[in-house]
Scaffold this active site. Sequence first.
Site, PDB file in Angstrom:
ATOM      1  N   TYR A   1       0.996  -1.144   0.044  1.00 19.60           N
ATOM      2  CA  TYR A   1      -0.046  -0.073   0.123  1.00 19.60           C
ATOM      3  C   TYR A   1       1.106   1.241   0.063  1.00 19.60           C
ATOM      4  O   TYR A   1       0.617   2.088  -0.811  1.00 19.60           O
ATOM      5  CB  TYR A   1      -0.749   0.001   1.245  1.00 19.60           C
ATOM      6  CG  TYR A   1      -1.884   1.116   1.460  1.00 19.60           C
ATOM      7  CD1 TYR A   1      -3.062   1.014   0.586  1.00 19.60           C
ATOM      8  CD2 TYR A   1      -1.655   2.089   2.454  1.00 19.60           C
ATOM      9  CE1 TYR A   1      -4.045   2.198   0.500  1.00 19.60           C
ATOM     10  CE2 TYR A   1      -2.776   3.319   2.435  1.00 19.60           C
ATOM     11  CZ  TYR A   1      -3.784   3.192   1.672  1.00 19.60           C
ATOM     12  OH  TYR A   1      -4.549   4.176   1.736  1.00 19.60           O
TER      13      TYR A   1
ATOM     14  N   ALA B   1       3.834   1.390  -1.029  1.00 20.92           N
ATOM     15  CA  ALA B   1       4.735   1.820  -2.306  1.00 20.92           C
ATOM     16  C   ALA B   1       3.585   2.247  -3.331  1.00 20.92           C
ATOM     17  O   ALA B   1       4.167   3.033  -4.088  1.00 20.92           O
ATOM     18  CB  ALA B   1       5.151   0.281  -3.026  1.00 20.92           C
TER      19      ALA B   1
HETATM   20  P1  NAD Z   1     -13.390   2.752   0.852  1.00 16.32           P
HETATM   21  O1  NAD Z   1     -12.888   1.143   0.912  1.00 16.32           O
HETATM   22  O2  NAD Z   1     -14.522   3.263   1.609  1.00 16.32           O
HETATM   23  O3  NAD Z   1     -13.788   2.923  -0.733  1.00 16.32           O
HETATM   24  C1  NAD Z   1     -13.063   2.817  -1.624  1.00 16.32           C
HETATM   25  C2  NAD Z   1     -13.768   2.751  -3.221  1.00 16.32           C
HETATM   26  O4  NAD Z   1     -12.781   2.267  -3.992  1.00 16.32           O
HETATM   27  C3  NAD Z   1     -14.849   2.246  -3.250  1.00 16.32           C
HETATM   28  O5  NAD Z   1     -15.704   2.930  -4.043  1.00 16.32           O
HETATM   29  C4  NAD Z   1     -14.700   0.933  -4.541  1.00 16.32           C
HETATM   30  O6  NAD Z   1     -15.932   0.607  -5.067  1.00 16.32           O
HETATM   31  C5  NAD Z   1     -13.601   1.630  -4.996  1.00 16.32           C
HETATM   32  N1  NAD Z   1     -12.776   0.623  -5.717  1.00 16.32           N
HETATM   33  C6  NAD Z   1     -11.894  -0.487  -5.085  1.00 16.32           C
HETATM   34  N2  NAD Z   1     -11.329  -1.267  -5.784  1.00 16.32           N
HETATM   35  C7  NAD Z   1     -11.714  -0.673  -7.364  1.00 16.32           C
HETATM   36  C8  NAD Z   1     -11.455  -1.009  -8.599  1.00 16.32           C
HETATM   37  N3  NAD Z   1     -10.554  -2.054  -8.794  1.00 16.32           N
HETATM   38  N4  NAD Z   1     -11.689  -0.246  -9.491  1.00 16.32           N
HETATM   39  C9  NAD Z   1     -12.547   0.892  -9.574  1.00 16.32           C
HETATM   40  N5  NAD Z   1     -13.062   1.223  -7.904  1.00 16.32           N
HETATM   41  C10 NAD Z   1     -12.390   0.456  -6.647  1.00 16.32           C
HETATM   42  O7  NAD Z   1     -11.907   3.421   1.286  1.00 16.32           O
HETATM   43  P2  NAD Z   1     -11.780   4.981   1.535  1.00 16.32           P
HETATM   44  O8  NAD Z   1     -11.235   4.993   2.857  1.00 16.32           O
HETATM   45  O9  NAD Z   1     -12.885   5.830   1.328  1.00 16.32           O
HETATM   46  O10 NAD Z   1     -10.471   5.425   0.740  1.00 16.32           O
HETATM   47  C11 NAD Z   1     -10.444   6.068  -0.487  1.00 16.32           C
HETATM   48  C12 NAD Z   1      -9.138   6.342  -0.877  1.00 16.32           C
HETATM   49  O11 NAD Z   1      -8.430   7.042   0.002  1.00 16.32           O
HETATM   50  C13 NAD Z   1      -8.315   5.211  -1.151  1.00 16.32           C
HETATM   51  O12 NAD Z   1      -7.620   5.355  -2.328  1.00 16.32           O
HETATM   52  C14 NAD Z   1      -7.341   5.044   0.024  1.00 16.32           C
HETATM   53  O13 NAD Z   1      -6.234   4.465  -0.107  1.00 16.32           O
HETATM   54  C15 NAD Z   1      -6.984   6.573   0.143  1.00 16.32           C
HETATM   55  N6  NAD Z   1      -6.820   6.919   1.974  1.00 16.32           N
HETATM   56  C16 NAD Z   1      -7.756   6.530   2.793  1.00 16.32           C
HETATM   57  C17 NAD Z   1      -7.475   6.673   4.313  1.00 16.32           C
HETATM   58  C18 NAD Z   1      -8.379   6.194   5.260  1.00 16.32           C
HETATM   59  O14 NAD Z   1      -8.017   6.349   6.495  1.00 16.32           O
HETATM   60  N7  NAD Z   1      -9.485   5.862   4.983  1.00 16.32           N
HETATM   61  C19 NAD Z   1      -6.194   7.383   4.295  1.00 16.32           C
HETATM   62  C20 NAD Z   1      -5.354   7.574   3.369  1.00 16.32           C
HETATM   63  C21 NAD Z   1      -5.774   7.184   2.039  1.00 16.32           C
END
Ligand code: NAD
Length: 249
Positions: free
Chosen positions: A162, A164
């Site tokens: 993740y 990376a």
């Molecule tokens: P989440 O799991 O609630 O939502 C993830 C979303 O990505 C969903 O809508 C899912 O349908 C979509 N998705 C997953 N794989 C997919 C694919 N192969 N093709 C198309 N869509 C796909 O996650 P979140 O917490 O809302 O995270 C959103 C973004 O923010 C991510 O990139 C995550 O790495 C990043 N992020 C989250 C956090 C955190 O603490 N939640 C922190 C830093 C970064």
Amino acid sequence: MSEQVQKKLAGKTALITGGSRGIGRAIAAALAAQGADIAVVCSGNGEAAKETCDELSSRYGVQAGYYLCDVSDFAKAKETVEQVRKDFGCIQILVNCAGITRDGLILRMKEEDFDRVIDVNLKGAFVMIRHCSGIFLRQREGCIINISSVVGLAGNAGQTNYAASKAGLIGLTKSVARELGGKGIRCNAIAPGFIGTDMTKDLDRSGLAKQIPLGRIGSPEDVAQAAVYLAEADYVTGTVLRVDGGLAM
Ligand code: NAD
């Protein structure tokens, strides 16, 4: 002044991957509140995406539609971007928010878990930028926002795949910003800290909050506020905006 005049993103279309829930959904809502039409691209069965789109169009009066597509699938993503352009007439804003985790210690991490996280989080952003950039170049206008993570800046034990992928997104962001800046296309990244979504539901949130200078886990709306800023900030490109309550400074 009428409310319509104040909406800075009226007439623009934002394509948001991962926009069905969590951070992506909050970004979709915040951009819609500024008048942008919304195309959600996500995986899964589409129920959450449909609910999101119905709510955005009824609450903000914008056009909103969803498209099921694995962002790591180059050919399917090309079709999807083309379909969005046909349905909405244009795309000005691309938010790469789709992301997954498959955590594990390096000693035991399976090859497929490393590959899948890189494929969705990093290659997925490349694929979407690749397919949207022709549209942006023809318009001489485009704004790309990549959702990275503080883990991409600082690293995290148990998340080598993740971290990376998220560090890779920062290199991708800066390179695209340099390559396309002269054509009126901006590219920035947001590095969220710990945000309360499905992705972090199994973590010890009160323990984590103690490490954060602002003393709390972030909300999806905290990240969405930064996305609206970057969508509107005409002279900002190649930046990585931390939205982490001070965690990674
Ligand atoms: P989440 O799991 O609630 O939502 C993830 C979303 O990505 C969903 O809508 C899912 O349908 C979509 N998705 C997953 N794989 C997919 C694919 N192969 N093709 C198309 N869509 C796909 O996650 P979140 O917490 O809302 O995270 C959103 C973004 O923010 C991510 O990139 C995550 O790495 C990043 N992020 C989250 C956090 C955190 O603490 N939640 C922190 C830093 C970064």
